[in-house]
Each structure stands twice: as structure tokens, then as C-alpha cells.
Design a protein around this motif. Structure first.
Motif: not given
Length: 336
Positions: A211-218, A254-265
């Protein structure tokens, strides 16, 4: 006014072609939020009218409720629609007793029994045809096998069922023309790498891992799909809601680190005048293995909102800007 034609992509090396936007059937069955039956049927009908030709469902969704509702709608307009459902859970009647309802609001009175064996797959396929009231299922996925659902030890005997019998059943159904494509539908990409050791598959429905937030499957999964000629349907493009203004990621707060990443995106998206949900919907299609993105609207109105995001033209420079800021995984593939 004629609706714009949706792009279509081929499913693996099969003859199937699906619109790049599909309709997921979990929400329609009352996934955490009640959905009246008429509203669910109207959502499917609206999707077809809007040009969407791919609908996904499963026995698990509302313990059969989604398959019944999807079947009701598709019996009115089956031509040209690609339908997928899943195997791995058999539904047993509860005979009036109370039963665990999990995340479903007003599910049908059945309990689930996991069964990935040859007989289990064949029984599940036949049961789904009856619930749907249709003569054909196009894509058949193995549902929720893997450690995320069953744990390490619990998954071992179930995987053995798939390995020694279930995969054979799927191949027989495909080779006999009863289905056109086979695959797995899961939330973890690692088990899909294990699946490649069993043989060839046409398509995988992977939720939340590309997804836009996570590309661990790449790597290595998505790259292996290209090598093996398999397609990917991306489920959960909003990562449980965090990419569409919610507070949930992977079905939890959602944990804080995920929230911060979403805000950056989101900040980068705002620089380009692109709503975050629109970017989230369209991003997976930048990978050449992806044939479809599968959101799960609960109503025709929600679907209209998704279609508005889908039709928005997104400049390719947005993806480059996200990559430059380290907000996409290194090596993320994009279509020319």
C-alpha cells in the motif's frame, strides 16, 4: 451521461481481464458496522453500473451472508462480471444456539470449521455455488492460511492439508474449467512465498502489505510474481482506515510511528493537490504485478466517493517525491 471506461488488466496468464478497481464484499456483510441487505445489494448493482467488473466475496464474510447478497445482485447481471470467492472454511449450522460472531454484525447462523483438505476444498466450492445461486465462480482463493490467522503450530497441520490435498483439488477445478484462476487470499506475504513451492498460481489477493503506507511485500514476493507470471489483487488499500482519515491500522489502534508516517505522506500529497485517499487507492497500480485494487465500500454513496478518488489524475511526480523523501520502499517499481 456515460461513465468513463475503467482500465482492465489481465489476471496472470489466464483469459480473465478485470477492471483495475474492484468491489470487496466483506464490508457488505456487516464487518463491524451494520449494512442493511438492500443497501448491500444496491452497492453491488451500483458498482456494475459504474463499470466495475470484479467482485470478491467469501464464506467467512458474515458466515455466508456476503455470498448470498452478492449472488442476489449478480443473478440480475452476471454477464462480463469476474467473481471470486474463497475456500478453507466450511460453514456448519448452529441450530439455534449462541455462537461466536467475531467482527460480524447480524451474521447468518453458522460457525466456521477450517478445512484445507481435498474434500474440504471441493465441499467449500460446491457450497459457495449454492449460496451464490450461480453456475460459475471465476477465481478461487485459499483463504487465511498462514501463521497470522492460525499461529505457527496451528498452521502446520492446515498447511499439510493444503499441500497434500487442497492444492490438488484447486488444480482439478481449474484444469476442468470449473474455475478460471486459483490463488490465495491472505494478509501476510510470507505464506505466499511458501505457496510458490507447491506449484503454479494465477493470482494472489494480498491485503495491506503493498500500500501507500507499507511496501513490505515488494521483495521477494512481488518480484517473484513477475517471474512466475502471477498477478496481485491489492486488498485493504487504506490499511484498515488510517489512509482515509481513520485511526485504525491493521485492525487495531494505529501506533504513533504509523500516524507520523501517514502525516508525512499526506503533506507530500497536499503539495500536489492530491487527497490522501486518492493516492492510496491508485498507488498499488504503479507495480506491474498488480491487476486490481479492492476497496470495500458499504453503500453506493461510499462507492461514489471512491470513484471520485479513482478518477482523479495523479501526476507521476508525486510518487517520485514520496520516494525522494524516503516514504516509499527502495526499489519500488512503477509503470512507465
Amino acid at each position: 451521461m456515460t461513465e468513463p471506461t475503467l482500465e482492465r488488466r489481465r489476471v496472470g496468464q489466464t483469459i480473465l481481464e478485470v477492471t483495475t478497481l474492484g468491489l470487496g464484499g466483506a464490508s457488505l456483510a456487516g464487518n463491524y458496522t451494520a449494512v442493511p441487505a438492500e443497501q448491500a445489494r444496491a452497492t453491488v448493482a451500483h458498482a456494475l453500473k459504474s463499470g466495475i467488473n470484479y467482485v470478491d466475496t467469501a464464506p467467512h464474510y458474515g458466515f455466508g451472508r456476503s455470498e448470498h447478497l452478492v449472488g442476489d445482485a449478480l443473478r440480475e447481471q452476471r454477464g462480463g462480471v469476474v467473481l471470486s470467492t474463497k475456500v478453507g472454511r466450511l460453514l456448519k449450522p448452529v441450530h439455534g444456539q449462541d455462537w461466536p460472531r467475531d467482527e460480524w454484525i447480524d451474521p447468518l447462523p453458522f460457525r466456521e470449521v477450517f478445512d484445507y483438505s481435498y474434500d474440504g476444498v471441493m465441499r467449500s466450492f460446491e457450497d459457495s455455488l449454492q449460496r451464490l445461486g450461480l453456475e460459475k465462480i471465476d477465481i478461487l482463493y485459499v483463504h487465511d492460511i498462514g501463521t497470522a490467522t492460525h499461529g505457527i503450530e496451528g498452521n502446520k497441520p492446515l498447511w499439510e492439508q493444503l499441500k497434500t490435498g487442497g492444492y490438488k483439488a484447486l488444480r482439478e477445478l481449474r484444469d476442468g474449467g470449473l474455475v478460471s484462476a486459483i490463488g490465495l487470499g491472505v494478509n501476510e506475504w510470507e505464506v505466499l512465498m511458501d505457496a510458490f513451492t507447491l506449484g503454479d498460481w494465477d493470482v494472489f489477493l494480498l491485503a495491506g502489505r503493498y500500500t501507500l503506507l507499507e511496501q513490505t511485500a515488494l521483495h521477494p514476493f512481488m518480484s517473484t510474481c513477475l517471474e512466475r507470471g502471477a498477478s496481485v489483487v491489492v486488498g485493504g488499500p487504506f490499511n484498515s482506515g488510517i489512509l482515509v482519515g481513520g485511526s485504525t491500522f491493521n485492525y487495531a489502534k494505529a501506533p504513533d510511528a504509523i500516524i507520523a508516517r501517514v502525516r508525512a505522506i499526506e503533506a507530500v500529497c497536499q503539495d500536489f493537490g492530491v487527497p490522501l485517499p486518492a493516492a492510496a487507492l491508485q498507488f498499488p497500480l504503479t507495480h506491474p504485478a498488480v491487476c486490481n485494487v479492492l476497496p470495500g465500500p458499504r453503500s453506493p454513496t461510499e462507492l461514489d466517493g471512491i470513484l471520485d478518488w479513482w478518477r482523479l489524475e495523479i501526476p507521476p511526480e508525486l510518487w517520485s517525491a514520496l520516494a525522494d523523501q524516503g516514504l516509499l520502499a527502495p526499489g519500488t517499481l512503477t509503470r512507465a
